[in-house]
Enzyme design. Sequence first.
Site, PDB file in Angstrom:
ATOM      1  NE  ARG A   1      -0.645   4.325   8.751  1.00  0.00           N
ATOM      2  CZ  ARG A   1      -1.886   4.319   8.947  1.00  0.00           C
ATOM      3  NH1 ARG A   1      -2.262   4.500  10.417  1.00  0.00           N
ATOM      4  NH2 ARG A   1      -2.838   4.178   8.055  1.00  0.00           N
TER       5      ARG A   1
ATOM      6  CG  HIS B   1      -1.378  -1.189   5.809  1.00  0.00           C
ATOM      7  ND1 HIS B   1      -2.188  -0.194   6.538  1.00  0.00           N
ATOM      8  CD2 HIS B   1      -1.816  -0.687   4.273  1.00  0.00           C
ATOM      9  CE1 HIS B   1      -2.699   0.909   5.720  1.00  0.00           C
ATOM     10  NE2 HIS B   1      -2.371   0.667   4.711  1.00  0.00           N
TER      11      HIS B   1
ATOM     12  CG  ASP C   1      -0.692   4.041   5.449  1.00  0.00           C
ATOM     13  OD1 ASP C   1       0.249   4.239   6.019  1.00  0.00           O
ATOM     14  OD2 ASP C   1      -1.789   3.950   5.670  1.00  0.00           O
TER      15      ASP C   1
ATOM     16  CB  CYS D   1      -0.800   0.247   1.214  1.00  0.00           C
ATOM     17  SG  CYS D   1      -1.940   1.380   1.159  1.00  0.00           S
TER      18      CYS D   1
HETATM   19 CO    CO Z   1      -3.437   1.153   3.022  1.00  0.00          CO
END
Ligand code: CO
Length: 214
Positions: A45, A97, A43, A41
């Site tokens: 993080r 995630h 993302d 992803c």
């Molecule tokens: Co994501």
Amino acid sequence: MDIRELFARNRAWAARMRARDPDFFSRLAHQQAPRLLWIGCADSRVPATQITDLDPGSIFVHRNIANLVVHTDINMLSVVQYAVEVLRVEHLVVCGHYGCGGVRAAMAERQYGLIDNWLRHIRELRERHAAELAAIGDPKLRERRLVELNVCAQVLNLARTTIVQNAWARGHPLALHGWVYDVADGLLHDLATTVTGPEALGEVWRMRPPTERG
Ligand code: CO
């Protein structure tokens, strides 16, 4: 954040890396030899090399919102082809995630704009698994389950590509893994959905390369 600070941080990091291993950058400049392809992803993080405590050069990476393997995505397909046929990686990882905003948006009963067209792939998955998801009372757990179902579906999508099927046909050992990362504790989990050959696919998806007659 002061954007100029990034350059100062970069210089300090490069100096630290050289201090630890004087040949690090000259080795990488010569060639990259990553061991696995990571489809994750976007993302912030979930940075692949950082959460696996590996250095630059270790993982070939493709990231998009909600780690999707969409068969018309020429960007993703190009990355997979290069990783398999040129870099000859032997592991392809789809890593989702928990706490994924893309999955959360696909569970919401509202529009988010253009991205709804991308997230439609997850919405269709949600519909396919409606009974299983409806049986989960806690909305947080339901969302976590959809994160897992999404990873499993993307591993299968990857196995269905002609790139992966042809690699198996050539005898190239290729293992496709489905992992989930938990942003709440920093831990990776293997969903035990590893695929190592065409046996995992239905008849419909087993396609011989065009050079084979019969
Ligand atoms: Co994501």
